[in-house]
Design an enzyme around this catalytic site. Structure first.
Site, PDB file in Angstrom:
ATOM      1  N   CYS A 107      38.796  32.797  46.647  1.00 26.58           N
ATOM      2  CA  CYS A 107      38.620  33.699  45.494  1.00 26.58           C
ATOM      3  C   CYS A 107      37.728  34.877  45.833  1.00 26.58           C
ATOM      4  O   CYS A 107      37.595  35.806  45.044  1.00 26.58           O
ATOM      5  CB  CYS A 107      38.063  32.933  44.300  1.00 26.58           C
ATOM      6  SG  CYS A 107      38.928  31.386  44.012  1.00 26.58           S
ATOM      7  N   HIS A 147      42.307  36.368  36.360  1.00 28.50           N
ATOM      8  CA  HIS A 147      41.803  36.049  37.699  1.00 28.50           C
ATOM      9  C   HIS A 147      42.948  35.902  38.692  1.00 28.50           C
ATOM     10  O   HIS A 147      43.261  34.805  39.140  1.00 28.50           O
ATOM     11  CB  HIS A 147      40.963  34.766  37.616  1.00 28.50           C
ATOM     12  CG  HIS A 147      40.306  34.361  38.908  1.00 28.50           C
ATOM     13  ND1 HIS A 147      39.973  35.258  39.909  1.00 28.50           N
ATOM     14  CD2 HIS A 147      39.918  33.138  39.353  1.00 28.50           C
ATOM     15  CE1 HIS A 147      39.414  34.587  40.917  1.00 28.50           C
ATOM     16  NE2 HIS A 147      39.383  33.310  40.609  1.00 28.50           N
TER      17      HIS A 147
END
Ligand SMILES: [Zn+2]
Lengths: 384, 129
Positions: free
Chosen positions: A83, A332
């Site tokens: 991430c 996201h």
């Protein structure tokens, strides 16, 4: 090392973009960044993407995306740090310009997550943990952050309501952001009444599955005037790693790699937490925002939940956090997140954040992390 | 998972084989090639004691694909008495028993099956002692 500026940003509406492919999602945002900068060439590009392989069966994204952007012969590098891929791509581009190796570098991030089912996406994301000794036992990312939440609640008395306050704040901020995936306000009652994913985290404590991309154009600061986009200087960058497995950390209730990355960024920038006017943090889960604000020194250790509940981190509060809506509301798309955080910082420092604008914003920080904080990257930007 | 990988991991999943640093005596489970405490590259293989205590835990209600049929299930981080920490499922507990500090022991259990014809993966789960 040369000073580096961001002179162009590009981002489009995020969400479940069923009609668009990974390559087109990326090119759309990259072209917007090139247009914003008024750049007539790109020397090199970096693209953050966590898992083109598991999400759409496509690797070799550096060449693929340079090709589809019409920049064929230039070096195209795909960066993967789970991430934190976008934030590490930004750091890679920053170092390439700072070193003098290239003048105009495009830094992008992209993830196309909705071509697979929910449980396949959960599996793909879980590969950012230790595949052999965490994921093997059936733990998920919400599960790992849930265990951090339990440890944080046990050690500092952080409450369920305080975590919900983070989601409420970020959804309010996101409601002011037309590009957010879920631009809808929510309430503490709605968060606590939503379905449990991994106790004590509910679905409204979690960032969503998102398709999206974001892109920036970097150049040497002394050449920024040659471009049309209002420039913002990158004054600090820090990157640190920690054990890949959460269980190997001495303290389960802190993000030590974030602290180390922040220390380096503060030192390089010659700034301290008191100098920061706003910060985008990696709120993949509500507890992650609480722990990140503590690790960055923006609130006292153990007080992140209280600060959120008291409104200290709201727009207009002592230190506004995630004015964009954060991962929680904005979405996201894993590899794009770190780049999009930088775009919010640029918009705020340009004074162009509309209803989300933080008054007199001069210095902004962005914090992006991978896994349970095994990769942490922090950047500090200043208006020019 | 390939049969080679499953086989490669048997010493830990079936026999709790750990590596103990010859220089500083730090335990590694699973074993590593270099000690992150002192840099030593020499280790002695020892069977780790199966007892420890729960440091934190959660209930997984939305599982990854291979665990689709098992949810909800409990996952914990366990501090083993010999020093290593593990991520492990907890099972065979009764309502209200699960808490931070709960003493547990590792037992040999099935972890997940890979479809009709795939490998059946075995390993350890923690149970209250
Ligand atoms: Zn050692």
């Amino acid at each position: 090392m040369r000073d580096v500026a961001i002179v162009g940003v590009g981002i489009k509406k995020w969400g479940e973009l069923w009609e668009q492919s990974l390559r087109n999602i990326f090119v759309d945002s990259a072209l917007a960044a090139i247009d914003d900068a008024g750049a007539n060439r790109i020397d090199s590009m970096y693209v953050g993407c966590m898992s083109g392989g598991l999400f759409v069966g496509q690797e070799h994204l550096g060449a693929l995306l340079a090709d589809h952007l019409g920049q064929g012969p230039i070096p195209g590098t795909r960066v993967e740090s789970a991430c934190a891929s976008g934030g590490v791509a930004l750091r890679s581009g920053l170092l390439e310009v700072a070193s003098g190796a290239s003048d105009i570098v495009l830094v992008g991030g992209v993830e196309k997550m909705t071509d697979v089912s929910g449980d396949e996406a959960t599996y793909a994301l879980a590969t950012a943990s230790d595949q052999e000794w965490e994921a093997f036992n059936g733990v998920t990312f919400p599960g790992l952050y849930a265990m951090m939440a339990v440890a944080h609640m046990h050690k500092y008395g952080t409450t369920r309501e305080q975590m919900a306050a983070v989601a409420v704040k970020n959804h309010f901020n996101g409601s002011l952001n037309p590009l957010a995936q879920y631009p809808h306000p929510t309430t503490v009652e709605a968060v606590l009444g939503s379905v449990l994913v991994a106790d004590p985290l509910h679905i409204l404590d979690c960032s969503p599955i998102t398709d999206g991309a974001a892109a920036l154009i970097l150049c040497p600061a002394d050449k920024a005037a040659e471009f049309s986009g209002t420039p913002v200087r990158i004054i600090g960058s820090g990157f640190s790693t920690d054990t890949i497995a959460l269980h190997s950390r001495a303290d389960l209730s802190s993000l030590d790699a974030v602290t180390r990355a922040a220390q380096k960024a503060y030192e390089m920038a010659g700034k301290s937490p008191a100098d920061i006017d706003l910060c985008e943090v990696h709120d993949c889960f509500t507890i992650a925002e609480i722990m990140a604000t503590e690790a960055l020194g923006l609130v006292e250790i153990g007080q992140g939940g209280k600060a959120a509940e008291a409104g200290e981190t709201a727009i207009g509060g002592r230190i506004p956090i995630n004015t964009s809506g954060g991962l929680k509301s904005k979405g996201h798309p894993v590899g794009a997140t770190g780049v999009a955080q930088a775009i919010e910082a640029v918009e705020q420092l340009r004074g162009g954040a509309g209803e989300r604008q933080v008054e007199d914003a001069r210095v902004a920080m962005v914090q992006n992390m991978g896994g349970t904080g095994a990769s942490a990257v922090v950047h500090i930007m200043e208006a020019m | 998972m390939s049969s080679a990988r499953a086989w490669r991991e048997y010493p830990q999943r079936y026999r709790y084989e750990a590596a103990v640093c010859d220089q500083c005596a730090k335990w590694f489970f699973p074993p590593r090639l270099v000690c992150d405490a002192c840099g030593c590259r020499e280790f002695t293989t020892k069977a780790m004691r199966r007892t420890g205590k729960v440091l934190t835990y959660t209930v997984i209600r939305v599982p990854p694909a291979p665990f689709k049929d098992q949810a909800p299930y409990v996952v914990a981080i366990v501090q083993m008495d010999d020093g290593p920490r593990l991520n492990v499922q907890v099972t065979d507990f009764v309502d209200g028993q699960l808490k931070i500090g709960l003493p547990v022991s590792l037992e040999f259990r099935k972890i997940y099956e890979e479809g009709e014809a795939g490998i059946i993966n075995y390993g350890y789960k923690a149970v209250p002692v």
